[in-house]
Design an enzyme around this catalytic site. Structure first.
Site, PDB file in Angstrom:
ATOM      1  N   SER A  63       0.849  -1.270   0.009  1.00  0.00           N
ATOM      2  CA  SER A  63      -0.009   0.000  -0.123  1.00  0.00           C
ATOM      3  C   SER A  63       0.861   1.162  -0.053  1.00  0.00           C
ATOM      4  O   SER A  63       1.325   1.549  -0.833  1.00  0.00           O
ATOM      5  CB  SER A  63      -0.947  -0.155   1.097  1.00  0.00           C
ATOM      6  OG  SER A  63      -2.004   0.969   0.798  1.00  0.00           O
ATOM      7  N   HIS A  68       4.347  13.970   6.435  1.00  0.00           N
ATOM      8  CA  HIS A  68       4.112  15.432   6.241  1.00  0.00           C
ATOM      9  C   HIS A  68       4.750  16.042   7.305  1.00  0.00           C
ATOM     10  O   HIS A  68       4.332  15.730   8.578  1.00  0.00           O
ATOM     11  CB  HIS A  68       2.650  15.960   6.121  1.00  0.00           C
ATOM     12  CG  HIS A  68       1.835  15.181   4.940  1.00  0.00           C
ATOM     13  ND1 HIS A  68       1.782  15.207   3.902  1.00  0.00           N
ATOM     14  CD2 HIS A  68       1.089  13.703   5.087  1.00  0.00           C
ATOM     15  CE1 HIS A  68       1.103  14.335   2.936  1.00  0.00           C
ATOM     16  NE2 HIS A  68       0.631  13.544   3.758  1.00  0.00           N
ATOM     17  N   CYS A  83      -1.687  -3.853   3.452  1.00  0.00           N
ATOM     18  CA  CYS A  83      -2.533  -5.018   3.284  1.00  0.00           C
ATOM     19  C   CYS A  83      -1.713  -6.325   3.508  1.00  0.00           C
ATOM     20  O   CYS A  83      -0.424  -6.266   3.080  1.00  0.00           O
ATOM     21  CB  CYS A  83      -3.200  -5.029   1.802  1.00  0.00           C
ATOM     22  SG  CYS A  83      -4.327  -3.287   1.770  1.00  0.00           S
TER      23      CYS A  83
END
Length: 150
Positions: A63, A68, A83
């Protein structure tokens, strides 16, 4: 429906300005976390903001992982979604904490795809009538007060 993936969102507070604004440092931290957490890197992308801050994304076969940074606040928002059963998002977060050394963290663990039962999939609507009740109660209090004053 069974759980499809594990999604960890982590708010890291009190991190070093220099580390949060250093692209090579963040890239090294993320690539180490990917490797140590048994994840497969497909692509690494980033954007450096001016005057400071950056966004980095590791696209994974499992995934993604993103960071940030807000160096002026000493804050990093980390997102790790995987996943399958062979990757360890919790290990990735632990490694990132070791690199960024936050003073405080807040972690949210989300089980993706876990609807439980069919009734859990229906949207829940809440209607609050508390403001109307407050108006009625206030009116009654005013009338009560005025009837006592003579």
């Amino acid at each position: 429906m069974k759980v499809i993936g594990k999604h960890l969102t982590v708010d890291m507070y009190g991190c070093s300005f220099a580390n949060l604004d250093n692209l090579e440092f963040i890239k090294n931290a993320m690539l180490t976390a990917v490797s140590e957490a048994n994840m497969t890197l497909l692509n690494f992308s980033y954007h450096k903001f001016e005057p400071q801050g950056l966004t980095a994304l590791a696209l994974l076969a499992e995934s993604h992982m993103s960071i940030h940074t807000y160096p002026e606040l000493g804050y990093a928002a980390v997102d790790v979604f995987t996943c399958g059963d062979h990757s360890r998002p919790d290990r990735a977060v632990s490694i990132l904490k070791g690199f960024l050394k936050p003073e405080k963290t807040k972690t949210t663990n989300i089980k993706r795809g876990d609807f439980g039962s069919e009734s859990d999939m229906k949207p829940k609507v809440r209607i609050s009538i508390a403001p109307l009740r407050r108006v009625r109660n206030t009116g009654a209090k005013v009338l009560n007060f005025l009837s006592k004053v003579k």
